[in-house]
Enzyme design. Structure first.
Site, short mmCIF file in Angstrom:
data_model
loop_
_atom_site.label_atom_id
_atom_site.label_comp_id
_atom_site.label_asym_id
_atom_site.label_seq_id
_atom_site.Cartn_x
_atom_site.Cartn_y
_atom_site.Cartn_z
CG ASP A 1 28.98 25.35 -40.19
OD1 ASP A 1 29.47 24.27 -39.78
OD2 ASP A 1 29.41 26.46 -39.81
CD GLU B 1 31.18 26.20 -33.95
OE1 GLU B 1 29.99 26.43 -34.18
OE2 GLU B 1 31.79 25.21 -34.42
#
Length: 736
Positions: free
Chosen positions: A330, A536
């Site tokens: 990521d 997020e």
């Protein structure tokens, strides 16, 4: 004389011999040239072996790896953000991939052609490197091509989970692939196959469901993105089926949806059985479907960072599940192996590559990564075999998707971006995703569907006319946006205006006071409230309350007039205190750009069919709470969703039934139509027919006006009380 003749013969012989020598020399030179050219051609044929599409992909990979230097191999393992990549960097370092992070675009409101031109500039630089290895450009396309102006924005995954329709999700995948390819991009960081077990998590809307089986079903989107794999295709191998498809990325491996209290990037505390039964099944399905790449999660499993977890990334994903594509980190994922991030970068590089990560989304710091990994290899800390495995997987995906044969993008698909065909699919997805949680106080007195023709209606709420709120996070920008100016679409208010009868007066106020509502005598109100956009960690919430003044809007309106409340959110919110005052309640999730999908079911053109993809709690104190838990006591259980029938289908069925003499159909007919009075209430005796006693189609006299129609044929709702239905005669109350 003889002497003269002899001399002439000698001269002729000498000339002849000279010619022969020259001929021999010429032949020798010719042979030598042929040999040299032959050797050159042979060398050239050998050199381009990895560029020969007739060769098996594995042979091409092996051939290319043998030609690469360590620096070129490390370059292939790097993914840079477009803001850091330059043509010179791409060429000099043999960079393997470039990405656009959330909101990273070539220009504000960039056209498809602008994207294609930018990406081709990077690709030209890659092709000019020593070995000419093409780069692969990636982007987050998590609910359509969501970074790009004018793209079709589909409902977020939580809404797609509510549809329970894998075939529709596959169509969405195919449409998304076309729009991504329209901008020249061959790689999408989607789908997210997290199983969200706690709605307090800020990424819960990226999860299809709390139920792993539904998440498994929705991996069908991979076939839409990448194409249907051939029947004889080897399990675990990546597959991309042409220039209208993209390489997909299943994410985030593994357990990202199970963190404690739903805290993003936190620790998932669960035993191996729980991990394998809840969070792992969708990865197995994705691999069977030929997913090209898998992204590792920021989160930890029982205290072990996934970016450093060799047991799961190499041991289980690669060795047990036989995944042959490449594993990608990521965004700055290896930096976060340490706390604080980047505290010991050399260790992070070592831990990440030893875990089994193949490509590293750095995305800004390529020189430090190159220096550290070079040091680790030269000092035998990291083996060359591990480097070759990583590079081989990256090259395999590139060969499989045809990047070596067709590396440059073109304008052939630019018209696919935001096409009407794709917007129609999105609209279908919206209407199928809506979950009807309440519809009147009882089944015999429903509020929905609403009549399109009414004297005056009220539309209110923060989310009624805000395309950014409607789309949610990961739209144009990483955290989303507010307002209607950043991309093209239809708000819910805009859809209502298009749906109702032209004679219907619409009043829109975000937050009207109670006195205003009472004094205006609205026929009904539509209230649209919910959450502001987030992505997020910014979306982590321990309270799960709606955006102010949402609760006040509900109270002011629903206590004064018949109201429908639409919740626009990425997860269930606290709503129980307001349910009793709400007439009808709809969970719309984050529907995207096509607001008409909401009005399609609100006004009865289609019926409600969605089912809750996750449990709707009463109080946050109950969380986490998932179906099957011992303390399960929801406000609305997993799978709940009231169903309605569309008005056109009722009319069509009723019309059909009027000439259908089959005994199982209910047919009510009165030959004489007339009006009469019981006390002061007007009643109407009429001819009606239906399969059930809940909905009737009735023939009425032309002069009868029941409030919204003067036609003599109309479908009306039946209050199915026994006293109104007897012996084949239906007595209609004028008040309905």
């Amino acid at each position: 004389m003889i002497t003269h003749i002899h001399l002439k013969k000698k001269a002729s012989l000498l000339a002849f011999l000279t010619v022969q020598v020259k001929m021999v020399r010429g032949v020798f030179v010719g042979i030598l040239l042929i040999c040299i050219l032959g050797l050159g051609n042979a060398a050239e044929l050998e050199y381009v072996k990895y560029k020969d599409p007739k060769q098996p992909a594995a042979a091409r990979v092996n051939d290319l790896i043998t030609r690469m230097t360590l620096q070129e191999k490390i370059g292939q393992m790097i993914q840079l953000d477009r803001t850091m990549a330059t043509p010179q960097i791409m060429k000099d370092y043999s960079i393997g991939s470039v990405l656009s992070g959330g909101g990273s675009t070539p220009l504000p409101q960039a056209r498809a052609e602008d994207w294609v031109n930018m990406i081709n500039d990077f690709q030209k630089a890659s092709l000019s490197s020593r070995l000419g290895i093409p780069m692969i450009y990636g982007i987050d396309a998590v609910h359509g091509h969501n970074n790009v102006y004018n793209a079709t924005i589909f409902p977020h995954n939580i809404g797609l989970g509510a549809t329970r329709d894998p075939a529709l999700v596959k169509k969405i995948g195919a449409a998304t692939a076309l729009e991504v390819r329209a901008t020249g991009i061959p790689y999408a960081f989607a789908p997210c196959i997290a199983v969200c077990r706690d709605p307090r998590w800020g990424r819960c809307y990226e999860s299809y469901s709390e139920d792993p089986k539904i998440v498994q079903d929705m991996t069908e989107i991979i076939l839409g993105l990448q194409g249907d794999i051939p029947s004889d295709y080897r399990k675990g191998l990546p597959y991309v089926g042409g220039k209208d498809k993209v390489a997909a990325c299943a994410k985030h491996f593994v357990g990202d949806g199970g963190t404690t209290k739903g805290i993003n990037e936190n620790n998932t505390v669960i035993d191996l059985h729980g991990l394998l039964s809840i969070h792992m099944p969708a990865y197995s399905d994705s691999i069977i479907m030929g997913v090209s790449t898998i992204m590792v999660s920021y989160s930890s499993w029982n205290g072990k960072k996934m970016h450093a977890n060799r047991e799961l990334v190499t041991g289980f994903l690669k060795d047990t599940l036989k995944f042959k594509g490449f594993v990608i980190s990521d965004w700055e994922g290896i930096d976060r192996i340490t706390s604080p991030p980047h505290a010991n970068y050399t260790y992070s590089v070592q831990a990440g590559i030893q875990a089994g990560i193949d490509m590293f989304m750095l995305p800004f710091n390529h020189t430090e990564f190159i220096d550290d990994l070079t040091y680790l290899v030269k000092n035998n800390v990291t083996s060359m075999d591990r480097i070759d495995d990583a590079v081989g997987r990256i090259l395999l995906v590139k060969f499989t998707m045809g990047l070596f044969e067709d590396p440059m993008a073109d304008f052939s698909l630019v018209n696919e971006l935001g096409s009407q065909a794709h917007r129609d699919i999105a609209r279908e997805a919206v209407r199928k995703s809506l979950v009807l949680l309440k519809n009147g106080e009882n089944l015999t007195n429903p509020i929905l569907p609403l009549p399109k023709k009414a004297p005056k209606i009220l539309v209110a709420g923060t989310h009624a006319d805000n395309l950014g709120y409607q789309c949610g996070g990961w739209t144009i920008n990483w955290q989303g946006f507010s307002g209607n100016n950043y991309t093209r679409g239809t708000t819910i208010l805009g859809a209502i205006k298009s749906a109702v009868d032209p004679s219907t007066e619409i009043i829109f106020l975000e937050n009207p006071d109670g006195d205003f509502v009472k004094s205006n005598k609205f026929d009904y109100a539509i209230v649209v409230v919910g959450e502001a956009p987030y992505a997020e960690t910014a979306g982590d919430s321990l309270t799960l309350t709606m955006l102010d003044p949402g609760p006040n809007v509900i109270n002011n309106i629903c206590k004064a007039v018949k109201c429908v409340v639409i919740i626009v959110s990425g997860r269930p919110l606290v709503i129980e205190p307001h349910v009793s005052s709400i007439g009808a309640l709809v969970a719309a999730w984050l529907p995207g750009t096509e607001g008409q999908g909401v009005t399609d079911v609100l006004f009865g053109d289609y019926g409600f069919s969605g089912e809750l993809p996750r449990t709707w709690f009463k109080s946050v104190d109950q969380l986490p709470m998932n179906v099957g838990d011992p303390h399960y006591d929801p406000l609305f259980p997993f799978g709940f969703g009231l169903k309605t029938e569309s008005v056109p289908s009722i009319v069509a069925r009723s019309t059909s039934n009027s000439v259908d003499a089959r005994p199982y159909l209910l047919f009510i007919m009165v030959s004489l139509i007339f009006s009469f009075y019981f006390t002061e209430e007007k009643k109407l005796l009429c001819m009606c027919w239906s399969k059930t006693r809940r909905f009737l189609s009735c023939l009425l006299p032309r002069h009868v006006d029941l409030g919204d129609s003067t036609t003599h044929f109309k479908t009306y709702r039946l209050h199915a009380e026994r006293r109104y239905y007897s012996s084949g005669v239906f007595i209609w109350s004028s008040g309905r």
